[in-house]
Scaffold this active site. Structure first.
Site: not given
Lengths: 220, 257
Positions: B12, B131
């Protein structure tokens, strides 16, 4: 064009996009005496010492662009006379025909066709196999060849494809892989070598194959 | 002998640094992306995924340069996700050296974008990131829904049906993150992983919740994932990629060792 007496490898750019990783990996594998040139100029391809045909995109666009950009004569000329390496869709473009995009006639350097794994592909025990065939699979070297030099038989290479080639002449098969069934992943005849996997994405063994290509004299 | 299951460390990246948020807050710095990527490459990572969590598009240029720097030295597949909204975004990332791009929110708001992207660049480089959160109560049949905005906004879309639709539109791979599990270290949501992996013909990457190496094994064996993605267990050197591969191999999973 000056190349400072360096040996040149022409990476054929037929406008389908990203050749960054192929060129970078070749540069990484090359020594100071080799120059990597990404080109769509037939004259540069004709003058190069070695030629690499990458595969990008779907087969119809791939072969279509080769014709449209007038690259086919230079590709055939290179395959007739100097070390030549085709990768991924590149190997499929050298077959007679591919069943992708409803059927496309290809360059017909090798006798045989490119076929679809199918969306219902299964392993021998009946388990479902995902398509595309994506990831690291073991390559069995079925012949001795300078391009396999320094690479362990059974080494893993990175693949991503939904179509695979079947060669009519079994003695031209240089490597195989298993995914539901055995299939050809490398072809070799004289000064031409072609692979289904991506050497530029296959870590050390991929770089070794590029290094072997850069030093290959074109003899089997 | 056959195709190996993959381990994909995920970076990330925020403003050019690797960070790891627990449930997307409480961000810890984990280093320079190029150095981290090289280390994972040396340890035998099968691919590397970057998730650009930088909110502003001003910093997108930083990501492009980072991808270029990594692609010049790391010769394994690279996926870049986060902020991919247009074909121009995809083109820039592929030209910088990415092999695949992850499309997430943009697919939810405009599913046709996935078709357009797959037709233009080929399905092999289009990863749709999903997600999902469990929305069924205890005792009810399992149901998962798509959420956006870091798991805060429900969409009303059923996760399994959505995955099938994305594949029909041209997704070449599904990156499935359980928003219930992400950052918890309690393991993947195996139920949704298996449901989606069995529903589609393309590879599924399980993500969200890895806290130990057994979780990776479970993701493949019980979740039927084709690849497993993890971040923090590798960033903070709790485990190396090599250790993870050996554990998975010992559990009978085909791995590239």
């Amino acid at each position: 064009m000056s190349t400072d007496n360096k040996a040149t490898v022409a990476v054929i750019d037929y406008g389908m996009g990203n050749l960054h990783s192929v060129a970078k990996a070749l540069e990484h594998a090359a020594d100071d005496n080799t120059q990597i040139i990404v080109t769509s100029d037939p004259a540069v391809i004709d003058a190069a010492d070695r030629v690499l045909l990458p595969g990008v995109g779907a087969i119809r666009d791939c072969v279509g662009e080769m014709h449209k950009q007038g690259l086919v004569p230079s590709i055939r000329k290179a395959m007739a006379e100097k070390p030549f390496l085709a990768i991924c869709v590149g190997i499929q473009s050298l077959m007679a025909h591919s069943e992708e995009n409803g059927g496309v006639d290809c360059l017909n350097h090798f006798d045989g066709n490119a076929l679809f794994f199918g969306n219902d592909h299964k392993d021998v025990d009946g388990t479902k196999l995902k398509v595309p065939h994506m990831g690291w699979n073991q390559v069995t070297q079925t012949i001795n060849h300078p391009l396999w030099h320094g690479i362990e038989n059974g080494a893993r290479f990175y693949f991503v494809h939904s179509y695979y080639v079947i060669a009519d002449n079994k003695d031209e098969v240089a490597g195989t892989c298993h995914y539901g069934h055995d299939f050809c992943v490398a072809l070799a005849r004289d000064n031409v070598f072609a692979v289904q996997f991506h050497p530029e994405k296959s870590h050390k063994d991929g770089l070794q194959l590029y290094k072997n290509f850069i030093h290959w004299d074109g003899k089997p | 002998m056959g195709l190996a299951k993959r381990i994909i460390p995920c970076l990330d990246v925020d403003n050019g640094r690797v960070v790891k948020g627990v449930q997307f807050v409480d961000i810890r710095d984990a280093g320079d992306p190029v150095e981290v990527a090289k280390r994972y490459n040396e340890q035998g990572a099968d691919e590397i995924t970057f998730l650009d969590i930088t909110a502003s598009s001003d910093d997108r240029e930083t990501t492009v340069h980072m991808v270029e720097a990594i692609a010049a030295e790391v010769f394994i597949p690279l996926t870049v996700g986060g902020g991919i909204r247009t074909c121009e975004d995809i083109r820039r990332m592929l030209n910088a050296g990415a092999d695949k791009v992850g499309i997430n929110t943009a697919a939810v708001f405009n599913p046709e974008f996935v078709r357009e992207a797959a037709e233009r660049f080929g399905s092999q480089c289009i990863v749709v990131a999903i997600d999902a959160k469990k929305v069924s109560a205890e005792g009810e049949p399992d149901k998962w829904e798509i959420f956006t905005h870091g798991g805060r906004k429900p969409t009303g879309l059923d996760a399994v049906e959505w995955a099938k639709k994305m594949v029909d539109l041209g997704a070449g791979e599904i990156l499935l993150t359980s928003m219930d599990r992400d950052g918890t270290k309690n393991g993947f949501d195996l139920g949704v992983t298996r449901a989606i992996s069995e529903a589609v013909h393309v590879p599924v990457i399980a993500s969200g919740g890895v806290g130990n190496l057994q979780h990776l094994v479970d993701g493949v064996i019980e979740g039927k994932a084709d690849a497993v993605l993890a971040a923090s267990i590798f960033h903070f050197a709790e485990y190396s990629i090599q250790e993870a591969k050996e554990t998975m191999h010992a559990a009978g999973i085909e791995m590239r060792l």
